[in-house]
Structures are given as C-alpha cells and as structure tokens.
Design an enzyme around this catalytic site. Structure first.
Site, short mmCIF file in Angstrom:
data_model
loop_
_atom_site.label_atom_id
_atom_site.label_comp_id
_atom_site.label_asym_id
_atom_site.label_seq_id
_atom_site.Cartn_x
_atom_site.Cartn_y
_atom_site.Cartn_z
N HIS A 184 -11.38 10.46 -34.21
CA HIS A 184 -10.72 9.61 -35.20
C HIS A 184 -11.61 9.40 -36.43
CE1 HIS A 184 -8.66 7.68 -31.46
NE2 HIS A 184 -7.74 8.41 -32.07
N ARG A 241 -4.67 17.97 -32.31
CA ARG A 241 -5.65 18.62 -31.44
C ARG A 241 -5.02 19.84 -30.80
NH1 ARG A 241 -6.61 13.23 -28.31
NH2 ARG A 241 -4.48 13.18 -29.02
N LYS A 247 2.91 -0.20 -24.70
CA LYS A 247 1.72 0.51 -24.26
C LYS A 247 0.67 -0.45 -23.75
CE LYS A 247 1.42 4.86 -26.81
NZ LYS A 247 0.69 5.56 -27.87
N SER A 303 -8.95 9.15 -26.53
CA SER A 303 -9.32 7.80 -26.08
C SER A 303 -9.18 7.71 -24.57
CB SER A 303 -8.41 6.76 -26.75
OG SER A 303 -8.58 6.79 -28.14
#
Ligand code: ADP
Length: 162
Positions: free
Chosen positions: A18, A91, A42, A129
């Site tokens: 990030h 990614r 979430k 993460s």
C-alpha cells in the site's frame, strides 16, 4: 483544476504494498486521499481509527496525502470531495476480476469518475493485509513487509512482542 485521487481500501493494516502505491500516485496527482473503508460487513482486526492512525504514521513525510474514514459508496465520497479518480492496486490475476467488477459498477453509477489501476511492484506482489495477519499470528518475520511502525501494533493484536 487540481487533480485529486482517492485510494480506498480496508488497510487492515497498511502494508509496504500500500505504501508503495501511495508514494507512486502522490507523484502523479496534486492531492491523494487514502480512504479507510469502515465497513460493517467486514470483520477487521484494527478499528477504522487505528487503521487511520497507522497510515498517518507511515505517510508523515508525504505532504500531499491525507487520510480519511468513510462508510458508504466510494463514489459518493469522491463526488463530495470533487475528486476525479479512484485508484486501486493490482497484484495477481485474482485481483483482476474483483477490480473490473467494482470499476464497472462505479462506471455505471458515476460515469464521470475514472478508476485507474496501478500494478504492484514485483517485490510487493505477494503482500496482502490478510497474509500479514497470518504471519503475525504465527510469529513470522514481518520485516520489510509492513512499515516498521506497524510491526509492534500488529504483533500486539496477537499477544506477541517484537
Ligand atoms: P480491499 O479490502 O478494498 O481490497 P485492501 O486494503 O486489501 O482493501 O487493498 C486496498 C487496495 O490496495 C486494493 O486495490 C488492493 O488491490 C491494493 N493492494 C493491496 N495490497 C497491495 C500490494 N501488495 N501491492 C499493490 N497494491 C496492493
């Protein structure tokens, strides 16, 4: 007109991947807003306020970046701030499907806002993460994967010390 980018995400917690994206886009846009999604759906390890504080700590040397918290549709926030672009990092191929879906929905509901994708650098390609939380939980080495100031708070969440 100043060019404003919004970089939304969970950032639970912020990783070197990030940070790299933020450093790169801050050179392209006049102003960048890192937007911490405060989503009730979430389950997050860090609260939105904690995530914001960790991001601020990592970015204190970049002058044209701010951090905000938002609950709701990203495009509503982008409009309110008179920004033009949503930036997302890309990614592996698995990111692609999610990002093209989100981008298409946003294009439909807010055609004036562009989504721009920035490729992860090869050395950060595998960092997520989620992966970092897994490493922290099991005592793996986080050096070089998350910013130095994130290591201790992340380990602490799992009852560990650096
Ligand atoms: P979200 O839950 O919205 O995907 P994340 O915090 O996981 O939020 O990621 C925010 C954005 O940063 C996403 O566009 C994601 O693809 C991107 N990103 C995450 N990790 C990396 C990385 N290692 N390199 C580049 N971009 C990344």
């Amino acid at each position: 007109m100043s060019r404003i980018a919004v970089y939304p995400g969970s950032f639970d917690p912020i990783t070197m991947g990030h940070v790299d994206i933020i450093q790169r886009i801050s050179k392209v846009f006049d102003h960048t807003i890192v937007l911490v999604a405060n989503s009730e759906n979430k389950q997050s390890l860090f609260t939105a306020e904690e995530r914001k504080a960790l991001i601020l700590e990592c970015l204190k040397d970049i002058k044209n970046v701010e951090v905000d918290i938002f609950e709701g549709l990203t495009v509503d926030y982008v409009r309110r701030r008179k920004a033009q672009v949503i930036v997302r990092g890309l990614r592996a191929v698995v990111d692609f499907e999610y990002e093209i879906t989100m981008s298409s929905i946003n294009q439909k509901i807010a055609p004036e806002i562009e989504t721009m994708l920035v490729f992860a650098r090869p050395e950060y390609y595998y960092i997520s993460s989620r992966g970092m939380k897994e490493l922290a939980k099991n005592g793996g080495d986080l050096k070089g994967l998350v910013p130095p100031s994130v290591v201790a708070p992340l380990l602490k969440k799992f009852g560990r010390t650096p």
